[in-house]
Design a protein around this motif. Structure first.
Motif, PDB file in Angstrom:
ATOM      1  N   GLY A 118       0.824  -1.241  -0.039  1.00 13.37           N
ATOM      2  CA  GLY A 118       0.042   0.033  -0.080  1.00 13.37           C
ATOM      3  C   GLY A 118       1.010   1.218   0.037  1.00 13.37           C
ATOM      4  O   GLY A 118       1.923   1.291  -0.331  1.00 13.37           O
ATOM      5  N   LYS A 119       0.320   2.434   0.449  1.00 11.99           N
ATOM      6  CA  LYS A 119       1.060   3.620   0.219  1.00 11.99           C
ATOM      7  C   LYS A 119       2.164   3.758   1.074  1.00 11.99           C
ATOM      8  O   LYS A 119       3.248   4.419   0.982  1.00 11.99           O
ATOM      9  N   GLU A 120       2.155   2.869   2.227  1.00  9.48           N
ATOM     10  CA  GLU A 120       3.480   2.896   3.188  1.00  9.48           C
ATOM     11  C   GLU A 120       4.527   1.864   2.924  1.00  9.48           C
ATOM     12  O   GLU A 120       5.399   1.721   3.648  1.00  9.48           O
ATOM     13  N   TRP A 121       4.367   1.082   1.791  1.00 11.66           N
ATOM     14  CA  TRP A 121       5.180   0.179   1.580  1.00 11.66           C
ATOM     15  C   TRP A 121       6.432   0.760   0.872  1.00 11.66           C
ATOM     16  O   TRP A 121       6.250   1.811  -0.095  1.00 11.66           O
ATOM     17  N   HIS A 122       7.617   0.673   1.297  1.00  5.92           N
ATOM     18  CA  HIS A 122       8.794   1.418   1.083  1.00  5.92           C
ATOM     19  C   HIS A 122       9.054   2.859   1.691  1.00  5.92           C
ATOM     20  O   HIS A 122       9.730   3.443   1.273  1.00  5.92           O
ATOM     21  N   ALA A 227      -1.437   0.028   8.548  1.00  2.00           N
ATOM     22  CA  ALA A 227      -0.220   0.827   8.183  1.00  2.00           C
ATOM     23  C   ALA A 227      -0.556   2.202   8.681  1.00  2.00           C
ATOM     24  O   ALA A 227       0.584   2.919   8.763  1.00  2.00           O
ATOM     25  N   ILE A 228      -1.726   2.627   8.710  1.00  2.30           N
ATOM     26  CA  ILE A 228      -2.083   3.993   9.222  1.00  2.30           C
ATOM     27  C   ILE A 228      -1.720   4.090  10.704  1.00  2.30           C
ATOM     28  O   ILE A 228      -1.004   5.124  11.130  1.00  2.30           O
ATOM     29  N   GLY A 229      -2.078   3.215  11.424  1.00  6.17           N
ATOM     30  CA  GLY A 229      -1.907   3.174  12.741  1.00  6.17           C
ATOM     31  C   GLY A 229      -0.409   2.693  13.250  1.00  6.17           C
ATOM     32  O   GLY A 229      -0.311   2.554  14.387  1.00  6.17           O
TER      33      GLY A 229
END
Length: 410
Positions: A118-122, A227-229
């Motif tokens: 998702g957006k937090e990958w890497h 990933a957000i939390g």
């Protein structure tokens, strides 16, 4: 003409192709199938996150790693028809074989864990089992100023089972040298009930983890990532918050393996543990990480297997009984930081033992004990890899574990 087809040109497939080039009669040809243009030295990925910038030394064109007499098909595999003995390639080529070697390795599957991609990958979630992942993690660690770094092994088996602990040992050194170790909490989260599967080795590794202040969370089966939390969650509803997550995702075999009815639920091929013949078909052999064997998925294992397999391919051609010569032998260097490393040597039946390696009683490397010579041994391995292992040369290390006699498993 008869044909030996090898699927995969990683460490295992390349070694066997180059070894067999001079061991087959003139009426045999060797074909290797692999879509990647370059060969990657995977052990080097461990060092990239900590500032190494030697990617160019880790990659070589595929054409340079295979003997000129080996025909390379640059394509993927879509299916194997074991009954008709042919391989269907992604470019629609139909490749017949008389003997087949599956050496397509194992691959990370981050998409199998909800929330991992998702957006937090890497960004705040990383891996180091791929080149892109190790490079992105290098930037993230350089910018990290403190907080909780969690390394999670999602599921076993994985390539190089000691690599997650090596990462944490090197992270301890990295942050110590930066002067911020007291601001960083390192947490090792594993689905196992201990830091490592081998009890004798686990004692040594657990001591090192404790000495370096690395917390261990065992029997944690990751179910999802928020990933957000920034929270890692298990199936039994345990939560582990993180500031930076380093994931070792689920590993699996090549997709064609399961699609062709040759693999288990993870896509690894059921393999006879000593002869390396596939359980499903007498004309198929399996090598390296593609097997379902309880041996370690490591480069040393592929080397020891290759020596047995080269003999068994000739025995199969000649109609002779196979050699049950592979005993699960594995040896692994474990970087412990600050220029030191452990070395372990074991097989199916024998735990890692203390002593000296490769010659018992002489060495020069120590087993189950940190030393600087072990560290330099690991660094020197890259030269051996490119100049001896891949070209198919025999190294002066016994295929069988030499520390103690054993009975092969059945």
């Amino acid at each position: 003409m008869k044909q030996l087809v090898i699927l995969g040109a990683g460490t295992a497939g390349t070694m066997v192709a180059n070894r067999m080039r001079s061991r087959l009669a003139d009426d045999w040809t060797i074909a290797v199938v692999d879509p990647a243009e370059a060969h990657l030295y995977q052990p080097g990925l461990l060092f990239l996150p900590f500032g190494a910038h030697d990617e160019s030394r880790m990659i070589r064109p595929r054409a340079r790693t295979l003997d000129s007499s080996v025909r390379w098909y640059r394509a993927g595999v879509t299916a194997v028809d074991a009954q008709q003995r042919f391989v269907r390639l992604s470019d629609l080529t139909v490749l017949p074989y008389d003997l087949l070697v599956i050496a397509t390795g194992s691959h990370t599957k981050p998409g199998d864990t909800p929330g991992l991609l998702g957006k937090e990958w890497h960004r705040t979630i990383h891996d180091f089992y791929t080149l892109d992942g190790a490079q992105a993690l290098r930037d993230a660690l350089a910018a990290f100023q403190g907080g909780r770094l969690v390394l999670n092994v999602v599921e076993m088996p994985i390539k190089c089972p000691v690599a997650p602990m090596e990462f944490l040992f090197l992270a301890d050194e990295f942050f110590t040298r930066r002067g911020i170790r007291d601001k960083v909490e390192l947490v090792y989260v594993t689905p196992l009930d201990a830091a490592f599967t081998k009890p004798t080795c686990n004692k040594v590794l657990s001591y090192l983890l404790d000495r370096k202040g690395i917390r261990v969370e065992t029997e944690f089966n990751a179910s999802e990532v928020d990933a957000i939390g920034r929270t890692l969650r298990s199936f039994d509803d345990r939560d582990i918050p993180y500031d930076l997550l380093v994931s070792v995702p689920t590993h699996g075999g090549a997709s064609f393996v399961e699609a062709s009815g040759l693999g288990n639920e993870l896509g690894f091929v059921p393999t006879h543990p000593n002869s390396l013949r596939a359980k499903a078909d007498d004309h198929i052999f399996v090598l390296g990480d593609a097997t379902d064997l309880p041996s370690s998925k490591a480069g040393s294992v592929a080397h020891f297997q290759a020596e047995v397999l080269q003999n068994n391919l000739r025995r199969a051609i000649e109609g002779r009984s196979l050699d049950d010569g592979f005993d699960g032998h594995a040896n692994c260097f474990i970087e412990t930081g600050f220029g030191r490393a452990l070395l372990i040597d074991f097989n199916y039946d024998t735990e890692p033992l203390p002593g000296l390696f490769p010659i018992p009683g002489i060495g020069p490397m120590t087993l189950l004990k940190e030393s600087r010579i072990n560290h330099w041994g690991k660094l020197a391995f890259r030269w051996l890899y490119w100049n001896a292992l891949l070209p198919g040369r025999t190294l002066p290390v016994s295929t069988r574990m030499s520390m103690r006699g054993k009975v092969a498993i059945t």
